[in-house]
Scaffold this motif. Structure first.
Motif, PDB file in Angstrom:
ATOM      1  N   SER A 173      -9.910  -0.982  -0.805  1.00 32.73           N
ATOM      2  CA  SER A 173      -9.090  -0.459   0.282  1.00 32.73           C
ATOM      3  C   SER A 173      -8.004  -1.470   0.605  1.00 32.73           C
ATOM      4  O   SER A 173      -8.226  -2.685   0.546  1.00 32.73           O
ATOM      5  CB  SER A 173      -9.943  -0.153   1.516  1.00 32.73           C
ATOM      6  N   TRP A 174      -6.823  -0.962   0.967  1.00 34.48           N
ATOM      7  CA  TRP A 174      -5.679  -1.819   1.276  1.00 34.48           C
ATOM      8  C   TRP A 174      -5.017  -1.299   2.538  1.00 34.48           C
ATOM      9  O   TRP A 174      -4.786  -0.096   2.688  1.00 34.48           O
ATOM     10  CB  TRP A 174      -4.696  -1.798   0.115  1.00 34.48           C
ATOM     11  N   HIS A 175      -4.739  -2.210   3.466  1.00 39.16           N
ATOM     12  CA  HIS A 175      -4.057  -1.861   4.701  1.00 39.16           C
ATOM     13  C   HIS A 175      -2.714  -2.577   4.746  1.00 39.16           C
ATOM     14  O   HIS A 175      -2.527  -3.625   4.112  1.00 39.16           O
ATOM     15  CB  HIS A 175      -4.907  -2.249   5.916  1.00 39.16           C
ATOM     16  N   GLN A 176      -1.808  -2.035   5.514  1.00 38.48           N
ATOM     17  CA  GLN A 176      -0.476  -2.633   5.578  1.00 38.48           C
ATOM     18  C   GLN A 176      -0.511  -4.069   6.068  1.00 38.48           C
ATOM     19  O   GLN A 176       0.351  -4.878   5.708  1.00 38.48           O
ATOM     20  CB  GLN A 176       0.429  -1.766   6.462  1.00 38.48           C
ATOM     21  N   LEU A 177      -1.536  -4.427   6.851  1.00 41.73           N
ATOM     22  CA  LEU A 177      -1.681  -5.810   7.299  1.00 41.73           C
ATOM     23  C   LEU A 177      -2.018  -6.749   6.142  1.00 41.73           C
ATOM     24  O   LEU A 177      -1.888  -7.973   6.269  1.00 41.73           O
ATOM     25  CB  LEU A 177      -2.765  -5.901   8.382  1.00 41.73           C
ATOM     26  N   ASP A 178      -2.459  -6.177   5.000  1.00 41.18           N
ATOM     27  CA  ASP A 178      -2.794  -6.988   3.829  1.00 41.18           C
ATOM     28  C   ASP A 178      -1.562  -7.343   3.011  1.00 41.18           C
ATOM     29  O   ASP A 178      -1.669  -8.087   2.021  1.00 41.18           O
ATOM     30  CB  ASP A 178      -3.779  -6.237   2.918  1.00 41.18           C
ATOM     31  N   GLU A 180       1.094  -9.221   3.126  1.00 40.76           N
ATOM     32  CA  GLU A 180       1.545 -10.585   2.848  1.00 40.76           C
ATOM     33  C   GLU A 180       0.584 -11.324   1.929  1.00 40.76           C
ATOM     34  O   GLU A 180       0.993 -11.980   0.959  1.00 40.76           O
ATOM     35  CB  GLU A 180       1.708 -11.357   4.163  1.00 40.76           C
ATOM     36  N   ALA A 181      -0.701 -11.205   2.202  1.00 37.33           N
ATOM     37  CA  ALA A 181      -1.695 -11.922   1.390  1.00 37.33           C
ATOM     38  C   ALA A 181      -1.978 -11.221   0.067  1.00 37.33           C
ATOM     39  O   ALA A 181      -2.242 -11.886  -0.948  1.00 37.33           O
ATOM     40  CB  ALA A 181      -2.988 -12.086   2.180  1.00 37.33           C
ATOM     41  N   PHE A 182      -1.926  -9.892   0.086  1.00 39.57           N
ATOM     42  CA  PHE A 182      -2.238  -9.109  -1.111  1.00 39.57           C
ATOM     43  C   PHE A 182      -1.137  -8.063  -1.340  1.00 39.57           C
ATOM     44  O   PHE A 182      -1.307  -6.893  -1.009  1.00 39.57           O
ATOM     45  CB  PHE A 182      -3.590  -8.392  -0.964  1.00 39.57           C
ATOM     46  N   PRO A 183       0.011  -8.447  -1.872  1.00 40.07           N
ATOM     47  CA  PRO A 183       1.087  -7.472  -2.118  1.00 40.07           C
ATOM     48  C   PRO A 183       0.586  -6.333  -3.002  1.00 40.07           C
ATOM     49  O   PRO A 183      -0.117  -6.561  -3.996  1.00 40.07           O
ATOM     50  CB  PRO A 183       2.163  -8.303  -2.833  1.00 40.07           C
ATOM     51  N   LEU A 184       0.925  -5.111  -2.617  1.00 44.43           N
ATOM     52  CA  LEU A 184       0.395  -3.945  -3.308  1.00 44.43           C
ATOM     53  C   LEU A 184       0.832  -3.916  -4.772  1.00 44.43           C
ATOM     54  O   LEU A 184       0.046  -3.551  -5.655  1.00 44.43           O
ATOM     55  CB  LEU A 184       0.852  -2.676  -2.580  1.00 44.43           C
TER      56      LEU A 184
END
Length: 293
Positions: A173-178, A180-184
């Motif tokens: 799962s990926w959230h927009q808050l991720d 910076e740390a985890f670019p999509l």
């Protein structure tokens, strides 16, 4: 970021339709300034969609479709109105509420002894999951080895468990808050399919591998609802389970042509395939004949 590893009108159904003949469902549409679906604001208002879903049910099943437009998004009020329908309806199809409010309505109606409540978000889960399976198939990736990323999964609470039930082995799962740390874009270098519920994927993040919610959710919901209602109505089903939704996913995946992401709405096998697979999951196999346009 969280991660789980788990390894024209149609004619009514002929003989199988007798199982649901005389049964009624209510299409309940909540229309407020906040009515929206995953991904973006809908292009078809909830009340217009209510009319179209009701017509679809009448055209493709022997089920009677009653319409109930509401102007309040308060879950308690919506639940009370649904419970007040009493034994007149076997099931309710609810649209226009977000996932939290819709789940609250389902819970309260169940606790109050009301009918089965299926939400548009539940129904949209089926083609989204089936499309992800189709993309894996096109890439010659077995589901158990498939790696799927879902953005903002809270928009479709059943999607993750349904994908796992469908055999997908690696789900993130990926959230927009991720971001910076985890670019999509970087994340998708190591994954196979992106299901972008948030509608936030940058262009080129996963070309040819991205599944999105259409601007008009009816285009996807219509693929599932008639067959699902045909299978569940009249059998005392009180809640929609992950197993039933996953069965509908299998039905769509099986009849999707090789050159398409999903089956066409006018596919003559559509209603009967969904009904059979869902019906077997709850312990019966309705002898629905194929529909012809």
């Amino acid at each position: 970021m969280t991660k789980n590893h788990d390894g024209g009108a149609s004619s009514p159904l002929d003989d199988g339709g007798m199982a649901v003949a005389g049964i009624s469902v209510a299409v309940v549409a909540v229309s407020t300034t906040r009515s929206r679906t995953a991904g973006s604001a809908r292009t078809r208002t909830p009340w217009v969609a209510m009319e179209d879903y009701a017509n679809l049910i009448r055209e493709r099943t022997p089920i009677r479709a009653l319409r109930l437009p509401l102007t309040t998004g308060d879950p308690h009020t919506v639940a009370d109105r649904i419970i007040g329908l009493g034994s007149r309806v076997s099931a309710v199809f609810l649209l226009g509420l977000g996932p939290t409010e819709a789940a609250a309505v389902q819970r309260e109606v169940d606790e109050g002894g009301g009918p089965l409540v299926i939400t548009e978000l539940d129904v949209l889960t089926v083609p989204l999951a089936a499309a992800a399976i189709t993309v894996l198939r096109r890439r010659s990736v077995p589901p158990r080895r498939g790696r799927v990323v879902v953005t903002n999964p809270q928009w479709a609470p059943l999607l993750a468990p349904v994908l796992i039930s469908s055999g997908v082995g690696d789900l993130s799962s990926w959230h927009q808050l991720d971001a910076e740390a985890f670019p999509l874009r970087r994340l998708m270098e190591h994954n196979d399919v992106l299901v972008d519920l948030a509608g936030c994927a940058p262009e080129g993040a996963a070309p040819g591998r991205t599944v999105t919610v259409p601007p008009d959710p009816f285009a996807y919901g219509a693929l599932v609802l008639p067959g699902l209602l045909s299978a569940l109505c009249g059998h005392g089903v009180r809640t929609l389970t992950v197993e039933v939704v996953a069965a509908c996913v299998r039905a769509l995946a099986l009849i999707t042509p090789a050159d398409q992401l999903l089956p066409s709405l006018d596919d003559r096998l559509l209603v009967s395939a969904v009904a059979r697979h869902a019906g077997r999951t709850i312990g019966h196999a309705p002898p629905f004949s194929n529909q012809h346009q």
